[in-house]
Write an enzyme that holds these catalytic residues in place. Structure first.
Site, mmCIF file in Angstrom:
data_model
loop_
_atom_site.group_PDB
_atom_site.id
_atom_site.type_symbol
_atom_site.label_atom_id
_atom_site.label_comp_id
_atom_site.label_asym_id
_atom_site.label_seq_id
_atom_site.Cartn_x
_atom_site.Cartn_y
_atom_site.Cartn_z
ATOM 1 N N HIS A 1 0.875 -1.178 0.000
ATOM 2 C CA HIS A 1 0.000 0.000 0.000
ATOM 3 C C HIS A 1 0.911 1.227 0.000
ATOM 4 O O HIS A 1 1.178 1.800 1.048
ATOM 5 C CB HIS A 1 -0.908 0.016 1.238
ATOM 6 C CG HIS A 1 -1.621 -1.285 1.465
ATOM 7 N ND1 HIS A 1 -1.858 -1.811 2.713
ATOM 8 C CD2 HIS A 1 -2.139 -2.164 0.577
ATOM 9 C CE1 HIS A 1 -2.490 -2.968 2.585
ATOM 10 N NE2 HIS A 1 -2.671 -3.197 1.300
HETATM 11 C C1 LIG Z 1 -0.539 -8.553 -3.511
HETATM 12 C C2 LIG Z 1 -1.256 -7.251 -3.317
HETATM 13 C C3 LIG Z 1 -2.435 -7.220 -2.578
HETATM 14 C C4 LIG Z 1 -3.102 -6.004 -2.367
HETATM 15 N N1 LIG Z 1 -4.282 -6.007 -1.682
HETATM 16 C C5 LIG Z 1 -4.912 -4.836 -1.433
HETATM 17 C C6 LIG Z 1 -6.145 -4.811 -0.731
HETATM 18 O O1 LIG Z 1 -6.704 -5.835 -0.328
HETATM 19 N N2 LIG Z 1 -6.722 -3.605 -0.494
HETATM 20 C C7 LIG Z 1 -6.157 -2.447 -0.894
HETATM 21 O O2 LIG Z 1 -6.707 -1.380 -0.595
HETATM 22 N N3 LIG Z 1 -5.012 -2.451 -1.638
HETATM 23 C C8 LIG Z 1 -4.385 -3.608 -1.907
HETATM 24 N N4 LIG Z 1 -3.236 -3.613 -2.666
HETATM 25 C C9 LIG Z 1 -2.733 -2.335 -3.200
HETATM 26 C C10 LIG Z 1 -3.410 -1.965 -4.523
HETATM 27 O O3 LIG Z 1 -3.213 -2.955 -5.483
HETATM 28 C C11 LIG Z 1 -2.856 -0.627 -5.011
HETATM 29 O O4 LIG Z 1 -3.063 0.333 -3.992
HETATM 30 C C12 LIG Z 1 -3.534 -0.124 -6.281
HETATM 31 O O5 LIG Z 1 -3.414 -1.050 -7.318
HETATM 32 C C13 LIG Z 1 -2.954 1.218 -6.715
HETATM 33 O O6 LIG Z 1 -3.660 1.644 -7.844
HETATM 34 P P1 LIG Z 1 -3.018 2.665 -8.874
HETATM 35 O O7 LIG Z 1 -4.005 2.847 -9.956
HETATM 36 O O8 LIG Z 1 -2.548 3.845 -8.123
HETATM 37 O O9 LIG Z 1 -1.690 1.942 -9.389
HETATM 38 P P2 LIG Z 1 -1.470 0.593 -10.202
HETATM 39 O O10 LIG Z 1 -2.628 -0.300 -10.070
HETATM 40 O O11 LIG Z 1 -0.148 0.071 -9.797
HETATM 41 O O12 LIG Z 1 -1.427 1.092 -11.716
HETATM 42 C C14 LIG Z 1 -0.451 2.001 -12.161
HETATM 43 C C15 LIG Z 1 -0.220 1.775 -13.644
HETATM 44 O O13 LIG Z 1 0.619 2.826 -14.139
HETATM 45 C C16 LIG Z 1 1.464 2.283 -15.122
HETATM 46 N N5 LIG Z 1 2.668 3.105 -15.275
HETATM 47 C C17 LIG Z 1 3.645 3.267 -14.352
HETATM 48 N N6 LIG Z 1 4.592 4.072 -14.849
HETATM 49 C C18 LIG Z 1 4.221 4.420 -16.101
HETATM 50 C C19 LIG Z 1 4.799 5.217 -17.130
HETATM 51 N N7 LIG Z 1 5.976 5.850 -16.954
HETATM 52 N N8 LIG Z 1 4.142 5.325 -18.320
HETATM 53 C C20 LIG Z 1 2.953 4.700 -18.511
HETATM 54 N N9 LIG Z 1 2.371 3.936 -17.566
HETATM 55 C C21 LIG Z 1 2.985 3.800 -16.378
HETATM 56 C C22 LIG Z 1 1.804 0.907 -14.592
HETATM 57 O O14 LIG Z 1 2.248 0.094 -15.650
HETATM 58 C C23 LIG Z 1 0.493 0.465 -13.950
HETATM 59 O O15 LIG Z 1 -0.274 -0.325 -14.816
HETATM 60 C C24 LIG Z 1 -2.573 -4.813 -2.902
HETATM 61 C C25 LIG Z 1 -1.397 -4.853 -3.676
HETATM 62 C C26 LIG Z 1 -0.740 -6.062 -3.880
HETATM 63 C C27 LIG Z 1 0.511 -6.071 -4.687
#
Ligand SMILES: Cc1cc2nc3c(=O)[nH]c(=O)nc-3n(C[C@H](O)[C@H](O)[C@H](O)COP(=O)(O)OP(=O)(O)OC[C@H]3O[C@@H](n4cnc5c(N)ncnc54)[C@H](O)[C@@H]3O)c2cc1C
Ligand code: SF4
Length: 550
Positions: A484
């Site tokens: 997280h």
């Molecule tokens: C095993 C695991 C279990 C989890 N369980 C929970 C849970 O139960 N509850 C909870 O609240 N959270 C949980 N989380 C955390 C949750 O997955 C993240 O908080 C969430 O996915 C974040 O969302 P986001 O959209 O910010 O980022 P992400 O889902 O990581 O997406 C970001 C995207 O940006 C893209 N990107 C990055 N850099 C670039 C770039 N330079 N150019 C273009 N694209 C780019 C990446 O490729 C990625 O696809 C868990 C995480 C893991 C790993």
């Protein structure tokens, strides 16, 4: 339907360019495309098929499966590496006293990391947004819980959250709407665990979850087959890909294998263009009126630092020198034991019940609160490993595996970090990714606040062990990451010591939004993605108001 426009050279122009297609980016895309704006999403990773990921998981070696390799089944784009552990790559270099406890497992793929999350969808407590003024530690948010609350409701609706509608089982119970769906029914283990501990003053409650307990916006009902991590085979669990698909159906364009690495700014420090490398390492340019970086808590600060230019020599949005600082995660540990009665975990989703607390109290001026999840991932894997170690064979081996799988308990404990400027992401001077872009280095020290919180949790666990007549009682000694990631583009009202304002808009750039975990000034002790999604929706409203002004 208004679509992005592409030139013959592959450059693009749209009303809004969103970098990253995880839950935060995709939800914002869906909001803005629904309002008639043209939206281009640039995503570094590959597009993957659910069925293929399930097949990849089935075919992974036993060591990877039993070691919880949740990354290996998702193919990586050659130009967009993510941290791997089976075997380990060196994409992120960790240092500091608790560097090893900050090993994050995020995905770079269309739909992002929620492909393999556990879908726990918690809210912060109202007081979590006022840590400094209430307990004299950490930071206050520039917005109140009351201002965020409508966005929590919207995020729960968007993600299809199932939770308890009995206020005595809610944490927090300050909510203006019921959960969209009834809670996921507890299995025997959750019921029995709560029965035992709650009789002794603890508070084991249902986890609010992004899982359908009835058909929900194209998602089927969760059938409780326990495969959520690393992938829900039937799509009952919410994943960012659900919003990607929704946004695409309304006209948003998603480019996979598009790694953003550089921006242009004008004389007012507004962003005028973002540049991406395609799969063949050709550079393209996207122009837009509004830009959103939603690349997650590690990749967003990394991109801001990579994008330093003449007007912003320390990195984009970084006049405060806060980009990459204040990194947080709910570092935690595990407690395992064999109970004096069968608990039968493993029926239903990966996590369903959680002992919250004490989640709040005067102690928070001195040490962190904790939360203890009854891990519901089937114990058959670890039970088999342990039974084999005993040298058993034949019927005895079979009986021992059954006994350990039924009586085994695994509690996953999380702690609450404070934002500390020294916990910092910087760009490596030596390691580069395949595009020649600097990899992240992270220094991490959980500090005394968390260490004292861990001591308090140990005492609580010893008491819980006694309640179950525990044998083979073990508490892991090193801290583990919980994925997280928060803090790296911290929110605040003062541009001198924060990166974004209460709408996740960069103080330094009037048309750049940085929503997600990075913006969060306090971590609370609960999983943070619902808060990230709520902040994303709030940012979407701000973007739409700004675009409407022309
Ligand atoms: C095993 C695991 C279990 C989890 N369980 C929970 C849970 O139960 N509850 C909870 O609240 N959270 C949980 N989380 C955390 C949750 O997955 C993240 O908080 C969430 O996915 C974040 O969302 P986001 O959209 O910010 O980022 P992400 O889902 O990581 O997406 C970001 C995207 O940006 C893209 N990107 C990055 N850099 C670039 C770039 N330079 N150019 C273009 N694209 C780019 C990446 O490729 C990625 O696809 C868990 C995480 C893991 C790993
Ligand atoms: S228990 Fe099964 S159906 Fe339910 S979310 Fe998990 S994997 Fe999907």
């Amino acid at each position: 339907m208004k679509l992005p426009i592409f030139s013959a050279e592959g450059d693009a122009t749209a009303d809004v360019v969103i970098v990253g297609s995880g839950v935060v980016g995709a939800m914002i895309a869906d909001q803005l495309v629904s309002q008639g704006y043209s939206v281009l999403m640039l995503e570094a990773g590959l597009r993957i098929e659910r069925a293929q990921a399930v097949e990849n998981w089935r075919n992974m070696p036993f060591e990877s499966r039993v070691g919880s390799d949740f990354q290996g089944l998702y193919p990586q784009a050659p130009n967009a590496p993510a941290p791997l552990y089976f075997p380990k790559n060196n994409y992120i270099a960790l240092s500091g006293p608790d560097g090893n406890g900050f090993q994050q497992g995020y995905l770079r793929t269309v739909g992002g990391t929620t492909w393999h999350w556990a879908a726990s969808c918690w809210r912060h407590l109202p007081v979590d947004l006022k840590m400094k003024s209430t307990y004299g530690v950490g930071r206050d948010w520039p917005i109140s819980y009351e201002e965020l609350e409508p966005y929590y409701c919207r995020a729960e609706e968007e993600m299809g959250v199932a939770g308890p509608n009995d206020a005595s089982m809610q944490s927090p119970s300050e909510r203006s709407k019921p959960y969209p769906m009834d809670m996921v029914p507890w299995g025997y283990g959750d019921k029995r665990f709560a029965e035992v501990v709650n009789a002794h003053g603890y508070n084991s409650v249902p986890i609010p979850q992004g899982r359908s307990t009835r058909p929900w916006q194209g998602r089927p009902t969760c059938c409780g087959n326990n495969n959520c991590q690393p992938i829900c085979p039937i799509g009952a669990m919410y994943n960012g890909i659900h919003h990607v698909q929704r946004a695409e159906m309304k006209g948003a364009k998603v480019l996979a294998e598009a790694v953003v690495y550089k921006v242009d700014t004008d004389q007012n420090n507004r962003i005028t263009a973002a540049y991406w490398y395609d799969a063949g390492k050709q550079s393209h340019k996207a122009t837009a009126r509004a830009f959103v970086f939603a690349c997650n808590g590690i990749e967003t600060p990394r991109l801001l630092l990579l994008a330093a230019n003449a007007a912003n020599p320390n990195g984009l949005a970084n006049s405060s020198d806060q980009v990459g600082r204040n990194m947080m995660d709910h570092s935690g540990f595990h407690c395992t034991f064999l109970a004096n009665e069968p608990i039968w975990t493993g029926r239903g989703p990966a996590q369903s019940s959680c002992l919250v607390g004490p989640r709040d109290g005067a102690f928070r001026s001195e040490y962190s609160s904790n939360k203890m999840i009854l891990n519901n991932i089937t114990r058959v894997g670890p039970a088999t490993q342990q039974a084999l170690k005993l040298g058993l064979v034949g019927q005895e081996l079979d009986d021992e595996i059954r006994r350990r799988a039924a009586f085994g308990v695994d509690l996953s404990i999380s702690l609450e970090p404070l934002p500390e400027a020294n916990n910092r992401l910087t760009l490596s001077k030596t390691r580069k990714d395949p595009l020649g872009l600097a990899c992240p280095d992270i220094y991490y020290d959980v500090g005394e606040y968390v260490r004292k919180g861990a001591e308090a949790a140990h005492k609580q666990l010893e008491h819980i062990g006694q309640l179950f007549g525990a044998v083979e009682f073990n508490i892991t000694t090193s801290l583990n990451a919980n994925n997280h990631v928060m803090g790296g583009v911290i929110m605040g009202s003062d541009p001198k010591d924060s990166v974004v304002n209460g709408n996740c808009r960069a103080h330094d750039h009037a048309n750049l939004w940085l929503p997600g975990g990075g913006a969060m000034p306090s971590a609370s002790v609960v999983n943070s993605t619902l808060s990230m999604a709520a902040l994303g929706l709030r940012a979407a409203d701000d973007i739409s108001k700004t675009l409407a002004k022309g």
